[in-house]
Scaffold this motif. Structure first.
Motif, mmCIF file in Angstrom:
data_model
loop_
_atom_site.group_PDB
_atom_site.id
_atom_site.type_symbol
_atom_site.label_atom_id
_atom_site.label_comp_id
_atom_site.label_asym_id
_atom_site.label_seq_id
_atom_site.Cartn_x
_atom_site.Cartn_y
_atom_site.Cartn_z
ATOM 1 N N LEU A 116 0.826 -1.204 0.000
ATOM 2 C CA LEU A 116 0.000 0.000 0.000
ATOM 3 C C LEU A 116 0.858 1.251 0.000
ATOM 4 O O LEU A 116 1.992 1.237 0.482
ATOM 5 N N LEU A 117 0.287 2.333 -0.469
ATOM 6 C CA LEU A 117 0.830 3.659 -0.220
ATOM 7 C C LEU A 117 -0.004 4.211 0.926
ATOM 8 O O LEU A 117 -1.233 4.055 0.935
ATOM 9 N N GLN A 118 0.658 4.838 1.899
ATOM 10 C CA GLN A 118 -0.048 5.305 3.087
ATOM 11 C C GLN A 118 0.486 6.652 3.544
ATOM 12 O O GLN A 118 1.677 6.925 3.464
ATOM 13 N N GLN A 119 -0.431 7.471 4.041
ATOM 14 C CA GLN A 119 -0.095 8.779 4.596
ATOM 15 C C GLN A 119 -1.073 9.053 5.733
ATOM 16 O O GLN A 119 -2.187 8.527 5.738
ATOM 17 N N PHE A 120 -0.677 9.856 6.697
ATOM 18 C CA PHE A 120 -1.542 10.161 7.839
ATOM 19 C C PHE A 120 -1.829 11.654 7.928
ATOM 20 O O PHE A 120 -0.995 12.481 7.563
ATOM 21 N N VAL A 121 -3.024 11.959 8.425
ATOM 22 C CA VAL A 121 -3.380 13.322 8.814
ATOM 23 C C VAL A 121 -4.008 13.229 10.200
ATOM 24 O O VAL A 121 -4.538 12.176 10.570
ATOM 25 N N PRO A 122 -3.952 14.293 10.976
ATOM 26 C CA PRO A 122 -4.593 14.264 12.286
ATOM 27 C C PRO A 122 -6.101 14.053 12.156
ATOM 28 O O PRO A 122 -6.735 14.551 11.215
ATOM 29 N N ALA A 123 -6.684 13.331 13.088
ATOM 30 C CA ALA A 123 -8.127 13.065 13.070
ATOM 31 C C ALA A 123 -8.941 14.347 13.198
ATOM 32 O O ALA A 123 -10.102 14.383 12.810
ATOM 33 N N ALA A 124 -8.332 15.401 13.714
ATOM 34 C CA ALA A 124 -9.018 16.682 13.870
ATOM 35 C C ALA A 124 -8.673 17.670 12.750
ATOM 36 O O ALA A 124 -9.009 18.853 12.843
ATOM 37 N N ALA A 125 -8.036 17.202 11.684
ATOM 38 C CA ALA A 125 -7.619 18.085 10.588
ATOM 39 C C ALA A 125 -8.834 18.741 9.936
ATOM 40 O O ALA A 125 -9.932 18.184 9.913
ATOM 41 N N SER A 126 -8.599 19.899 9.371
ATOM 42 C CA SER A 126 -9.658 20.614 8.656
ATOM 43 C C SER A 126 -9.899 19.964 7.294
ATOM 44 O O SER A 126 -9.057 19.199 6.796
ATOM 45 N N ALA A 127 -11.016 20.306 6.682
ATOM 46 C CA ALA A 127 -11.307 19.803 5.343
ATOM 47 C C ALA A 127 -10.218 20.232 4.369
ATOM 48 O O ALA A 127 -9.794 19.444 3.513
ATOM 49 N N ALA A 128 -9.746 21.459 4.501
ATOM 50 C CA ALA A 128 -8.692 21.950 3.605
ATOM 51 C C ALA A 128 -7.408 21.135 3.779
ATOM 52 O O ALA A 128 -6.728 20.819 2.798
ATOM 53 N N ALA A 129 -7.081 20.787 5.020
ATOM 54 C CA ALA A 129 -5.873 19.990 5.268
ATOM 55 C C ALA A 129 -6.011 18.585 4.676
ATOM 56 O O ALA A 129 -5.058 18.039 4.123
ATOM 57 N N VAL A 130 -7.203 18.021 4.764
ATOM 58 C CA VAL A 130 -7.437 16.694 4.175
ATOM 59 C C VAL A 130 -7.326 16.787 2.653
ATOM 60 O O VAL A 130 -6.684 15.942 2.017
#
Length: 142
Positions: free
Chosen positions: A102-116
């Motif tokens: 897989l290719l995988q990346q993480f973002v914080p669960a509280a990230a904004s829509a723009a950050a996602v």
């Protein structure tokens, strides 16, 4: 709170709202699956440590290669992955249960829509590199 189809984690919920995605697009386990450009199947799923994993399958390893062939494929891809770490936040990982690279990346669960959205754009750019590289590597060893 455990994410459900009616209560996604904040980052996924914000992204869904911004993209006008219906609540029914979210699976009971909190995973959202997107198909971008009609080609790239990408999953967003809440994971441990208050993060959202962005993943996409690159290469099935199930019963394709054994021993040395599999090692050659993974070694060549791992060497390329080392160089890619300087450019992208995503990286290669193995899903042992599904026997898939897989290719995988993480973002914080509280990230904004723009950050996602930003993370998805970067992830998709990396994915456009990795898909043909994995296919070529697999074909070279087969």
């Amino acid at each position: 709170m455990t994410p459900t189809a009616t209560a996604p984690c904040a980052a996924i919920g914000a992204f869904m709202t911004r993209q006008n995605l219906p609540a029914g697009a979210l699976r009971a386990d909190g995973r959202l699956t997107l198909v971008l450009d009609g080609i790239y199947r990408i999953h967003l799923q809440p994971v441990s440590h208050e993060r959202v994993a962005i993943t996409s399958p690159l290469l099935s390893l199930a019963g394709v290669w054994h021993g040395a062939g599999l090692e050659r494929v993974l070694e060549a891809l791992a060497q390329k992955a080392t160089g890619m770490l300087r450019l992208y936040a995503s990286g290669l990982c193995l899903d042992e249960r599904r026997q898939t690279l897989l290719l995988q990346q993480f973002v914080p669960a509280a990230a904004s829509a723009a950050a996602v959205e930003e993370a998805l754009a970067e992830f998709t750019n990396a994915l456009t590199f990795w898909r043909p590289v994995c296919a070529a590597q697999a074909a070279a060893v087969a």
